[in-house]
Design an enzyme around this catalytic site. Structure first.
Site, short mmCIF file in Angstrom:
data_model
loop_
_atom_site.label_atom_id
_atom_site.label_comp_id
_atom_site.label_asym_id
_atom_site.label_seq_id
_atom_site.Cartn_x
_atom_site.Cartn_y
_atom_site.Cartn_z
N SER A 2 -14.17 -8.91 2.40
CA SER A 2 -14.46 -10.32 2.64
C SER A 2 -15.95 -10.59 2.52
O SER A 2 -16.37 -11.66 2.06
CB SER A 2 -13.94 -10.76 4.00
OG SER A 2 -14.64 -10.15 5.06
N HIS B 146 -7.88 3.40 8.84
CA HIS B 146 -8.48 2.17 9.35
C HIS B 146 -7.54 1.48 10.33
O HIS B 146 -7.65 0.28 10.56
CB HIS B 146 -8.81 1.22 8.20
CG HIS B 146 -9.84 1.75 7.28
ND1 HIS B 146 -9.53 2.48 6.17
CD2 HIS B 146 -11.19 1.68 7.33
CE1 HIS B 146 -10.65 2.83 5.55
NE2 HIS B 146 -11.66 2.36 6.23
N ASP C 208 -1.56 -14.54 4.81
CA ASP C 208 -2.68 -13.64 4.57
C ASP C 208 -3.89 -14.08 5.39
O ASP C 208 -4.20 -15.28 5.46
CB ASP C 208 -3.04 -13.64 3.09
CG ASP C 208 -4.26 -12.79 2.80
OD1 ASP C 208 -4.15 -11.56 2.89
OD2 ASP C 208 -5.32 -13.38 2.51
N ALA C 209 -4.56 -13.13 6.02
CA ALA C 209 -5.69 -13.48 6.89
C ALA C 209 -6.82 -14.14 6.13
O ALA C 209 -7.41 -15.13 6.58
CB ALA C 209 -6.20 -12.21 7.60
N HIS D 55 -10.55 -8.43 10.00
CA HIS D 55 -10.97 -9.62 9.24
C HIS D 55 -11.75 -10.59 10.11
O HIS D 55 -12.77 -11.15 9.68
CB HIS D 55 -9.75 -10.31 8.64
CG HIS D 55 -10.11 -11.50 7.80
ND1 HIS D 55 -10.78 -11.38 6.60
CD2 HIS D 55 -9.93 -12.83 7.99
CE1 HIS D 55 -10.97 -12.58 6.08
NE2 HIS D 55 -10.48 -13.48 6.90
N GLY D 56 -11.29 -10.81 11.33
CA GLY D 56 -11.98 -11.77 12.20
C GLY D 56 -13.40 -11.36 12.52
O GLY D 56 -14.34 -12.16 12.36
N GLY E 22 -15.26 -9.24 10.91
CA GLY E 22 -16.07 -9.21 9.69
C GLY E 22 -16.53 -10.61 9.30
O GLY E 22 -17.69 -10.82 8.93
N ARG F 70 -5.34 -3.27 1.29
CA ARG F 70 -4.75 -2.33 2.24
C ARG F 70 -3.34 -2.71 2.66
O ARG F 70 -2.56 -1.88 3.12
CB ARG F 70 -5.63 -2.23 3.50
CG ARG F 70 -6.97 -1.58 3.22
CD ARG F 70 -7.82 -1.55 4.47
NE ARG F 70 -9.19 -1.12 4.14
CZ ARG F 70 -10.21 -1.26 4.95
NH1 ARG F 70 -10.05 -1.84 6.13
NH2 ARG F 70 -11.40 -0.85 4.60
#
Length: 581
Positions: free
Chosen positions: A445, A217, A556-557, A401-402, A404, A543
């Site tokens: 998320s 990933h 953490d994001a 993350h963004g 998603g 991950r």
């Protein structure tokens, strides 16, 4: 880099549409992915695989006779949602149950597990299995924590071939367990991959260096070494795998192994063959009999320049399953009989809730209008910070993350607007927004934000005007749901590090009689402090765990995005002081 795309958020859907158009002899589309063009034979276990887009030919390219019966396809590097998986599984079901298979990533574990629970509740017997072949992602004493990479293929293949024999569901699962226990993979990379629409790769490798132990990933490797020659790369891959044999394999001499040399996206076939000549020589010198080797792109990571080696140590039965014929768009072996006729059925429509919604009270409908403003502010905050969230996530994760969060918040807002227009109260509006978020975002998320919104919505209901105490209780229920679902606790460097102090502070303030907006302000301050403090933590979940040291100094994001959102929601509540919520 990825050059050909339209709207990056539509990339996965458009890629799947094109894949289906090119391979109608093998597959037909269903909501959430694809299934075989022909029906699963009655009484045969259906093997349904899945994961995020960006790994072709995994996962859709492995659907066909002798291999998977269906594949659930998520967004780029994000697990498919539970609803997508359920949809594909129901379409593939032949009456003998479904085995859901995937790589061992947090989002996949959550969504496939939820899908299995829903299928079982509907009378479809379902089991789940996560592949754990990557030796670089956890030590031999923690094999259950290892992620799945190119070892997905031989494990999927063994289970699917067992299903073709007509074995019952529990026996097919047992085959998957045995194949996985005998499969090991290790990889290296020379450059990272670039997601559609991004202007830089998820990670970089210095010139004349390579990353060792990468993930599929875009996760960076566990270390760097000087750039090897092809022979040196082969030696590193082989010696790493021969150093860790399965418990029931005493030594490589006189052992048989299925061998896969996998290209991760931009290493060309001729380069792979140069490496494989030495891989084959080294394994043969060690006494290994190579059985039906595969050299090529089998599990990729967009345009990552890298390779991985997989060994599956065979017994008589596993060898027969590995050699069994298969016919899919991207993987073919042996010869099968006459092709099954393509079913001329229309695409299976997505199952949605009834268009009607339970009518809320006047007070709850007024509160629902405030909920829409909250979701507006949430989506706007994500849009404003999407690049930042991706960069933070890429430090030790996969950088998605963004995007998603953007997919999820946009879908939640759209579903909320539609539901509110039907006259629903605040509870139903939030519950349907939750389902839309989980369905469209996928990934960890997506599952966690879906559970949070659902917990708050269920607590608020559709009858009464929400009080400060009830809102605080809903947030506490959301905190409990996330911890229960994800398994994380404070200190693991996840969104839980923000959610718990936020929920606790909000509950304490409202219990003192502080009005909601002021109580939320106090709690948002606690959330901001907690998010900043995650920069000093080492991750123990997800991950980022194998790259713990890389994340020191970076928050953490998920924790950061939650703190941003709590502050944005406070602004909305301030604007509505004295109203129904």
């Amino acid at each position: 880099m990825t050059r050909l795309f339209n709207d990056p958020t539509a990339f996965a859907d458009e890629a799947l549409d094109g894949f289906v158009a090119a391979h109608r002899r093998w597959v037909r589309p269903v909501t959430g992915g694809v299934v075989r063009a022909g029906a699963t034979p009655a009484g045969q276990v259906a093997v349904v695989i899945g994961g995020g887009s960006g790994h072709y030919p995994a996962f859709s390219g492995l659907v066909g006779r002798g291999l998977a019966h269906g594949a659930a396809v998520g967004n780029v590097f994000a697990s498919p949602s539970a609803q997508q998986i359920r949809s594909v599984a129901r379409a593939a079901h032949g009456g003998a149950g479904v085995l859901l298979m995937y790589g061992n990533y947090a989002g996949d574990v959550l969504h496939f597990g939820q899908a299995a629970e829903r299928l079982t509740g509907e009378g479809v017997e379902a089991r789940t299995f996560a592949v754990t072949d990557d030796i670089s992602s956890a030590g031999p004493e923690e094999t259950a924590k290892r992620r799945g990479i190119a070892g997905d293929l031989p494990v999927f293949k063994a289970a699917a071939a067992a299903a073709e024999r007509g074995l019952p569901l529990d026996d097919v699962l047992a085959v998957a367990e045995r194949a996985n226990a005998r499969t090991r993979s290790f990889g290296i990379a020379f450059s990272g991959c670039t997601l559609p629409g991004a202007d830089h790769p998820l990670f970089t490798v210095a010139q004349a260096r390579m990353a060792v132990g990468l993930g599929i990933h875009g996760e960076p490797g566990i270390g760097e070494e000087p750039l090897p020659t092809a022979d040196e790369a082969a030696r590193l891959l082989v010696t790493s795998l021969l150093a860790e044999l399965p418990d029931d394999v005493e030594g490589p001499d006189r052992q048989r192994a299925a061998v896969i040399l996998n290209g991760l996206g931009s290493v060309k076939y001729e380069e792979l063959f140069v490496v494989y000549r030495t891989v084959a020589e080294l394994l043969t010198d060690a006494g290994v009999e190579i059985v039906d080797p595969e050299v090529g792109e089998l599990v990729t990571s967009f345009d990552m320049a890298g390779i991985s080696l997989t060994l599956t140590w065979l017994d008589d039965d596993l060898e027969a399953l590995w050699r069994a014929p298969a016919d899919t768009p991207a993987f073919r072996k042996g010869a099968l009989g006459t092709p099954e006729p393509v079913r001329a059925e229309p695409v299976i429509a997505e199952e949605t809730d009834d268009l009607a919604a339970p009518e809320g009270s006047d007070a709850s409908r007024r509160a629902a209008a405030v909920v829409l403003d909250v979701l507006d502010a949430l989506a706007a905050t994500v849009d404003a910070h999407v690049g930042e969230l991706g960069r933070i996530d890429a430090v030790a994760g996969d950088g998605d993350h963004g995007i998603g969060m953007q997919r999820g918040s946009t879908a939640a807002r759209r579903a909320a607007v539609d539901t509110h227009a039907l006259g629903a109260g605040a509870g139903t509006v939030l519950v349907r927004a939750a389902d839309a978020w989980a369905d469209k975002a996928g990934g960890t998320s997506g599952a966690l934000w879906g559970s949070m919104l659902r917990a708050v919505g269920t607590t608020l209901g559709d009858e009464d005007a929400p009080t400060a105490a009830r809102v605080a209780d809903g947030v506490r229920q959301a905190s409990a749901a996330v911890r229960r679902l994800g398994g994380a606790e404070v200190g693991d460097k996840t969104m839980v590090d923000v959610l718990v102090p936020f929920a606790d502070t909000l509950a304490a303030a409202t219990a003192e009689g502080v009005p909601l907006a002021a109580a939320w302000d106090r709690a948002a301050g606690a959330a901001e402090a907690a998010a900043a403090a995650t920069a000093d933590l080492l991750p123990r979940k997800g991950r980022a765990r194998p790259h713990a040291e890389k994340s020191l100094g970076t928050p953490d994001a998920g924790a950061h995005s939650l703190s941003l959102i709590t502050r944005a929601v406070h602004g909305v509540l301030n604007d509505h002081i004295g109203e129904a919520i």
